[in-house]
Design a protein around this motif. Structure first.
Motif, short mmCIF file in Angstrom:
data_model
loop_
_atom_site.label_atom_id
_atom_site.label_comp_id
_atom_site.label_asym_id
_atom_site.label_seq_id
_atom_site.Cartn_x
_atom_site.Cartn_y
_atom_site.Cartn_z
N PRO A 1 56.29 45.05 33.11
CA PRO A 1 55.58 46.31 32.86
C PRO A 1 55.79 46.88 31.45
N ASP A 2 57.01 46.85 30.93
CA ASP A 2 57.23 47.42 29.59
C ASP A 2 56.55 46.58 28.52
N HIS A 3 56.49 45.27 28.72
CA HIS A 3 55.80 44.41 27.76
C HIS A 3 54.28 44.59 27.84
N ALA A 4 53.77 44.82 29.04
CA ALA A 4 52.34 45.11 29.18
C ALA A 4 51.97 46.38 28.43
N MET A 5 52.84 47.38 28.51
CA MET A 5 52.57 48.62 27.78
C MET A 5 52.60 48.38 26.28
N GLU A 6 53.56 47.62 25.81
CA GLU A 6 53.65 47.32 24.38
C GLU A 6 52.41 46.55 23.92
N ALA A 7 51.92 45.62 24.75
CA ALA A 7 50.74 44.85 24.38
C ALA A 7 49.51 45.74 24.24
N LEU A 8 49.29 46.62 25.21
CA LEU A 8 48.12 47.49 25.12
C LEU A 8 48.24 48.49 23.97
N GLN A 9 49.43 48.91 23.65
CA GLN A 9 49.62 49.76 22.48
C GLN A 9 49.24 49.01 21.20
N GLU A 10 49.60 47.74 21.13
CA GLU A 10 49.23 46.93 19.98
C GLU A 10 47.72 46.68 19.94
N PHE A 11 47.10 46.49 21.09
CA PHE A 11 45.64 46.35 21.11
C PHE A 11 44.98 47.62 20.61
N GLU B 1 47.31 50.48 40.64
CA GLU B 1 47.69 51.85 40.34
C GLU B 1 48.48 51.89 39.03
N PHE B 2 49.39 50.94 38.89
CA PHE B 2 50.12 50.82 37.62
C PHE B 2 49.17 50.55 36.47
N PHE B 3 48.19 49.68 36.70
CA PHE B 3 47.24 49.34 35.65
C PHE B 3 46.45 50.55 35.19
N GLN B 4 46.00 51.37 36.12
CA GLN B 4 45.26 52.58 35.74
C GLN B 4 46.12 53.52 34.90
N PHE C 1 43.65 54.34 26.19
CA PHE C 1 42.36 53.75 26.53
C PHE C 1 41.67 54.53 27.64
N ASP C 2 40.36 54.35 27.71
CA ASP C 2 39.54 54.80 28.83
C ASP C 2 38.73 53.60 29.30
N PHE C 3 38.26 53.65 30.54
CA PHE C 3 37.32 52.65 31.03
C PHE C 3 35.95 52.91 30.42
N CYS C 4 35.26 51.85 30.02
CA CYS C 4 33.96 51.99 29.34
C CYS C 4 32.90 52.60 30.25
N ALA C 5 32.98 52.32 31.52
CA ALA C 5 31.96 52.80 32.47
C ALA C 5 32.63 53.07 33.80
N GLY C 6 31.91 52.85 34.90
CA GLY C 6 32.46 53.11 36.21
C GLY C 6 33.58 52.16 36.58
N THR C 7 34.37 52.57 37.56
CA THR C 7 35.45 51.73 38.08
C THR C 7 35.32 51.63 39.60
N ASN C 8 35.68 50.48 40.12
CA ASN C 8 35.70 50.27 41.56
C ASN C 8 36.91 49.41 41.89
N PHE C 9 37.91 50.02 42.48
CA PHE C 9 39.15 49.31 42.78
C PHE C 9 39.20 48.80 44.22
N ASP C 10 38.10 48.96 44.95
CA ASP C 10 38.04 48.44 46.32
C ASP C 10 37.86 46.92 46.29
N LEU C 11 38.54 46.25 47.19
CA LEU C 11 38.45 44.80 47.27
C LEU C 11 37.25 44.42 48.13
N PRO C 12 36.19 43.84 47.54
CA PRO C 12 35.00 43.50 48.31
C PRO C 12 35.22 42.27 49.20
N SER C 13 34.38 42.13 50.19
CA SER C 13 34.53 41.01 51.13
C SER C 13 34.30 39.66 50.46
N ASP C 14 33.48 39.64 49.38
CA ASP C 14 33.20 38.38 48.69
C ASP C 14 33.95 38.29 47.36
#
Length: 224
Positions: A143-153, A175-178, A186-199
């Motif tokens: 998790p701490d490295h993921a944060m460092e990576a996105l900060q660098e991005f 939830e951690f990712f959000q 960062f913000d999401f460019c458009a809508g988000t859907n975190f529900d897992l679809p059947s397909d």
């Protein structure tokens, strides 16, 4: 080219989504998510843009595709093999096959902007990139490295730049990712859907995995 809100939506990739079985060279059938990830990512490639393939992998073709399709394409990976064209060809020969290695050897010269680097400490100047691609990487980071990576991005993206990434779920907690997205500017460019679809696209390997895609933009600067 203006992308549709559907294409910009951050959500799970589905079996019904478009896929591609060849990108520069045929993709191995064992790459369960890459045909879908690459097809989605292709729409964000612009011939006028300077781009980065972050943690690009050695035998993976997206860095070569970006070299063909972008104004200027950088790629980095923590593996030192990325600095040697001969080592890259050897890895492609092992993972993909002789024909793929021969194609890269004949169509690309050993003058690429490929660098050994951790995505937690990118060796690039501020606001260099229009777009950064990070495909199936975050699940390999603490998790701490993921944060460092996105900060660098965030640091190396232009103010109107985009971060296009995919990740494996449930290896990455959404939830951690959000929270990570918001806390690194960062913000999401458009809508988000975190529900897992059947397909939802999935594999039974590694205990069962799904693939989530996210199109991100830098948060607007606050002007007082």
């Amino acid at each position: 080219m203006s992308l549709s809100q559907e294409h910009l939506e951050s959500r799970f990739i589905k079996f019904s989504d478009p896929k591609i079985n060849k990108l520069v060279y045929p993709l191995p059938t064992t790459w369960w998510s890459r045909p879908y990830e690459y097809q989605w990512c292709r729409a964000f490639v612009n011939a006028q843009h300077t781009v980065l393939d972050a943690a690009c992998g050695i035998s993976h073709p997206f860095k070569f595709y970006l070299t063909q399709q972008s104004k200027k394409a950088y790629a980095c990976d923590s593996d030192p093999l990325i600095c040697s064209f001969e080592d890259i060809l050897r890895d492609i020969r092992t993972d993909i096959g002789e024909a793929a290695a021969a194609k890269i050897a004949s169509e690309f010269e050993d003058n690429h902007l490929f660098t050994q680097a951790s995505i937690t400490a990118l060796p690039y100047e501020d606001k260099l990139f229009n777009t950064i691609f990070c495909i199936s990487v975050l699940e390999h980071l603490q998790p701490d490295h993921a944060m460092e990576a996105l900060q660098e991005f965030n640091r190396t993206l232009q103010d109107d730049g985009q971060l296009i990434l995919t990740l494996d779920y449930p290896t990455v907690n959404l939830e951690f990712f959000q929270t990570l997205v918001h806390d690194t500017g960062f913000d999401f460019c458009a809508g988000t859907n975190f529900d897992l679809p059947s397909d939802a696209l999935h594999t039974d390997q590694w205990g069962g995995l799904y693939c989530f895609r996210a199109a991100l933009k830098k948060q607007a600067a606050v002007i007082f």
